[in-house]
Scaffold this motif. Structure first.
Motif: not given
Ligand code: ZN
Ligand code: ZN
Length: 377
Positions: A54-72
Motif C-alpha cells: 500500500f502507498g499513501c499521498s500523505c506526508p507520513d507515508h511520503l517522507y517517513r515511509g510509514m504505514e500511515c493511518k490512512h493505509v490502515l
C-alpha cells in the motif's frame, strides 16, 4: 499543544479506527484505488494498493515511509467488508402462504391436541382453511419440540434410556430405539444441509482424538479442529490410534475450509506426519508447518484437546446403542459441538457463530431441520 500531545498518545490503529467512525471517510474507486478523508482539515489522501503493497499521498507515508493511518483505515475497511460478505445467516422458515388459496394472511389458530404434544394450528383469513405447519416433522409421532429436546439431551451427555425417561414424563411414549432412529434421521438431514456452509476458520488447526467403544470394540474418533473458533472441521473414525491413514480427514478439511492451515498442531504420531506430508506440505508458498506437540500431563497447551474429551461424557455408556461404524452419532457430536453448544471460551458463542455462520430462531435445531427439509422438497 495539548491536542498534539493527546494525539500522540493514540496508536495508529486507534487513529485508523477513529477515521472509520465516519462511514464516508474511505471512498473506494476500485480494488486498487481509495481516497481517505484528512483528519486535520479538508481534502483527501489517495491510497493505492499495488503488488508492492500500500502507498499513501500523505506526508507520513511520503517522507517517513510509514504505514500511515490512512493505509490502515483502508485495510480495516477491507477486512470489515470481507467479514460482512462472508457472514451466513440461517433463518427460521416463515409460515408462508395458505395451502389452498395461496393468501398470505395467516393467523395462529390454537393448537391441535396430540397425545405426544401440541401442534400449532393456523387459519387463513381469506378462505378459512386451517392447517398445521410441520415442515421437516411430517408424520412424526412427537412434536418438533420433543424431538429436538431429545437430541439436545442426548448430545449433551444423557443416555438413550434417560432421554426415554424424560420423554415419558412429558407424556411422550417413545422407547430408546425410537429416539435412536430420530437422531439418525435428523443428523443425516441436518448434515446434508450444513455441510454446504463454509466456516471462516483461522490458519491454526489442531488434531484431537478420543476413544469410543462400539459393541465392545475400541475405536478412535479423530477430529480436525480450528484453534481460534473451535470449529470441528472434519472427522474420521478409525480402528487404530497410531497407524490409521488420516489423509481422508485432512483432505476433507481442506475442502470444507477452502484452504490449508498455516500451522498444523498434532501430538506427533507418525500417521499425522505422513498425512501432513501428503495433503498439506508444499514446496512453494503458502506453506503449512507441522508442530508436533508431544503430550505431557498437566500441560496447559493441551487444554483445548482435552475439552473435546470432556464433551463426549461418559462415552462407553453413551455409545452402547451404536450398531454400525457409519453411525450418525459421531456426525451428531460434531454438529452439536459446532452449531448448538455455546462455548465458555467463545463468550457463549457457538464455534459456528465464531466462524461466521449464524442460526436464528428460538430453537436452532428446528430452524436447521426446516431449512434442510425445504431444500429437499
Ligand atoms: Zn496516509
Ligand atoms: Zn386460504
Amino acid at each position: 499543544m495539548y491536542r498534539h500531545t493527546m494525539s500522540n498518545l493514540q496508536t495508529r490503529e486507534e487513529r485508523a479506527n477513529l477515521i472509520l467512525k465516519d462511514e464516508k471517510a474511505v471512498r473506494r474507486i476500485d480494488s486498487q484505488r481509495y481516497f481517505v478523508k484528512s483528519q486535520s482539515g479538508n481534502g483527501e489522501y489517495e491510497v493505492i494498493s499495488s503488488e508492492f503493497g500500500f502507498g499513501c499521498s500523505c506526508p507520513d507515508h511520503l517522507y517517513r515511509g510509514m504505514e500511515c493511518k490512512h493505509v490502515l483505515a483502508v485495510k480495516f475497511s477491507l477486512e470489515l467488508r470481507k467479514k460482512v460478505e462472508s457472514q451466513i445467516t440461517i433463518k427460521p422458515i416463515a409460515i408462508g402462504n395458505c395451502p389452498r388459496c395461496k393468501s398470505e394472511t395467516i393467523v395462529r389458530h390454537g393448537v391441535r391436541k396430540n397425545k405426544s404434544g401440541d401442534i400449532q394450528k393456523y387459519s387463513c383469513k381469506q378462505c378459512g382453511k386451517w392447517f398445521t405447519l410441520n415442515l421437516g416433522f411430517e408424520r412424526m409421532r412427537a412434536t418438533p419440540q420433543m424431538i429436538t429436546s431429545a437430541m439436545q439431551l442426548y448430545f449433551s451427555g444423557e443416555s438413550l434410556r434417560s432421554v426415554e425417561a424424560f420423554l415419558k414424563l412429558q407424556g411422550v411414549r417413545a422407547n430408546h430405539m425410537t429416539v435412536y432412529r430420530w437422531i439418525g434421521k435428523y443428523v443425516k438431514l441436518m448434515d446434508s444441509y450444513l455441510e454446504q456452509m463454509k466456516p471462516q476458520v483461522s490458519g491454526t488447526w489442531r488434531t484431537d482424538e478420543l476413544f469410543v467403544k462400539v459393541k465392545g470394540n475400541t475405536k478412535y474418533l479423530y477430529a480436525l479442529m480450528d484453534d481460534e473458533t473451535r470449529f470441528w472441521i472434519a472427522q474420521q473414525v478409525a480402528d487404530n490410534k497410531y497407524s490409521e491413514n488420516v489423509r481422508p480427514m485432512f483432505k476433507e478439511g481442506k475442502e470444507i475450509a477452502g484452504k490449508k492451515p498455516d500451522i498444523l498442531i498434532s501430538d506427533g504420531a507418525m500417521n499425522f506426519q505422513e498425512a501432513y506430508k501428503e495433503e498439506f506440505w508444499s514446496r512453494v508458498a503458502p506453506r503449512t508447518s507441522h508442530v508436533r506437540h508431544i503430550h505431557i500431563q498437566g500441560d496447559h497447551n493441551n487444554n483445548k484437546m482435552e475439552r473435546l474429551n470432556g464433551e463426549v461424557r461418559d462415552r462407553e455408556k453413551v455409545m452402547r446403542g451404536i450398531k454400525k461404524m457409519d453411525s450418525p452419532i459421531f456426525k451428531g457430536y460434531q454438529l452439536y459441538h459446532n452449531y448448538f453448544r455455546d462455548h465458555d471460551g467463545l463468550d457463549d458463542k457457538t464455534p459456528a457463530e465464531a466462524a461466521n455462520i449464524k442460526i436464528e430462531g428460538r430453537n436452532k435445531w428446528i430452524t436447521v431441520i426446516q431449512n434442510a427439509s425445504k431444500l429437499q422438497n
